[in-house]
Write a protein that holds these residues in place. Sequence first.
Motif: not given
Length: 448
Positions: A160-171
Motif C-alpha cells: 500500500i502507498h498513500m500520498a496527499f497534497s498536504n505533503g504526506f507520502s508513505g507506504g
Amino acid sequence: MQASLDTLTQQLLEAAKRAGADRADAMAVQGTSLSIDVLKGALEHAERSEGIDIGLRVMVGDRQANVSASDISEATIAQMAERAVAMAKEAPEDPTIRQADPSRLARDWDFDALEIMDPSAEPDPAALEADALGAEAAALAVQGVSQVQSTSAGYGRTDIHMAFSNGFSGGYGRTTRAVSLAAISGKGPAMEREFNGESRIWQKDLPSSEEIGRIAGERAAARQGAKQPPTGRFPVIFDERVASSIVGHLLSAINGTSIVRGSSFLRDKLGQIVLPEQLSIVEDPHRPRATGSRPFDGEGLPTTKRAWVENGVLTGWVTDLSTAAKLGTTSTANAGRGTGSPPGPGVSNVTLTPGDISPKEMMRDIGTGLLITGLIGSTVNMNTGDYSRGASGFWVENGEIAYPVNECTVAGDLNDMLKRIIPANDAEDHKSRRVPSLLIEGLTLAGS
C-alpha cells in the motif's frame, strides 16, 4: 516498465491538481494472492491473482468525491481526476471534510519493528497443495468424521502507498499464509459441521496443516448427537473463538460514525462505567506480527497505543478527521480507507484484560450452563443494545461438558452483559483482537 506505487500516487495528485482540485488524496494498492483447494485427496481448484488498484479523493471547497480504477495508464489517471472533480462540484457541502495539518503528520516510523511483512519467498503451489491435502487427511483420520468440505491453503501479499497534497507520502506491505477447512460428522439429518482455520503473517508461525485438520475433525466429531438445551436463564461462556464478537459490539458502539448518527447504545456513556472496574480494552497498532498493525492511519497521522476502556470507564470515541470535527474533538488517528471510498474510523489491534482462570476452571465454577462455540445470524440492535443470536456449543452440568448443543438462541442486553463479563486466560497472542473466553451470568436461552 510498471511505475512504482509511490510514482502512481504522485501522478494521481498531479492529475487532480490539473483538473482543478483544491486538495487531493491518492492511494495505490498492489496485491498478490495464491490459493489452492483440494477435495477427496485431489486438487479441486487453483487460483493466482495479481493486480493494482488506484484510488483518488478530491476536495473542491467543502465538497468531495472518490473514484477508483484498476487501469494505471496515464489516460485513465487523467480521466479519473477530471471525473472526480466534476463529481465533487455536484456533491453536497460538508464543512468537516479536511486533511491533516502538516505538523501532525507521521514521520520517521519504524516499519520493520511491526513485523507484518514476511521476507521469505512466496510458497510454491505444490507446497500449498501439500498443506491442504495434509489438513484434509488429518481431519478424515478422526473417528466420527464422515467427510471434509473443500480444504484451502493460501498465501497473500499486499503493498500500500498513500500520498496527499498536504505533503504526506508513505507506504507499507503485509503478508499472510493460511490453511482452513470444514469437517462433517454423522450422516443425513444427523450431520454436524465444524470449522478450523489458522492464518499467520509469517509463514513459519503457521501451525502444521495436520494439526489444523485434526482440530477441525475433533470439533466435528464432538458435535455428534447435538440437541437443544433447556430454556431459561443460565450462565453462558463464550468460547475464545467467538468471544471477540462481544468486544466487537462495544467497539462498534464507540465508533465516531455511530456516535455522530446517534445510533449507539453507548452514546451517552462517555466517562462512565461500561465494563467491570478491573477490565480495560487497549488498542496497540504497533504490536509485532498482528494483522491490524500499521505505522500510520489512512490520513497520514501517527498511530499510537491507547485505552478505549480503562478500569471499566469509557474514555473516548474512535475517530478520523471528519468525525472528530463533527464531534468537536481531535482525530484519534484511527482512519481506515480503501481505494474506492473516503476515510472512515476503525480500530486496529485490541486487547481485553485477561483473567486468571482457564475455561475448564470457569466451567467448573458455573456448574450448569452453556458453552458457546459458534454463533449464527444477528439481531443485535446497536441503538438499544438488545442482543439475540443463534448459538451452538455444549451444555455444561456439574462443571463438565454433558452433551453438544444446537438450535438455540441466546439473548440479553449488551449494556448489562458488558458490565458482567468475566474473562478467562486463554486469549491467543497472534490475533488482532486478543480476547479470551468470556463468562456472562444470567443470559436467556431459548431451546427445547
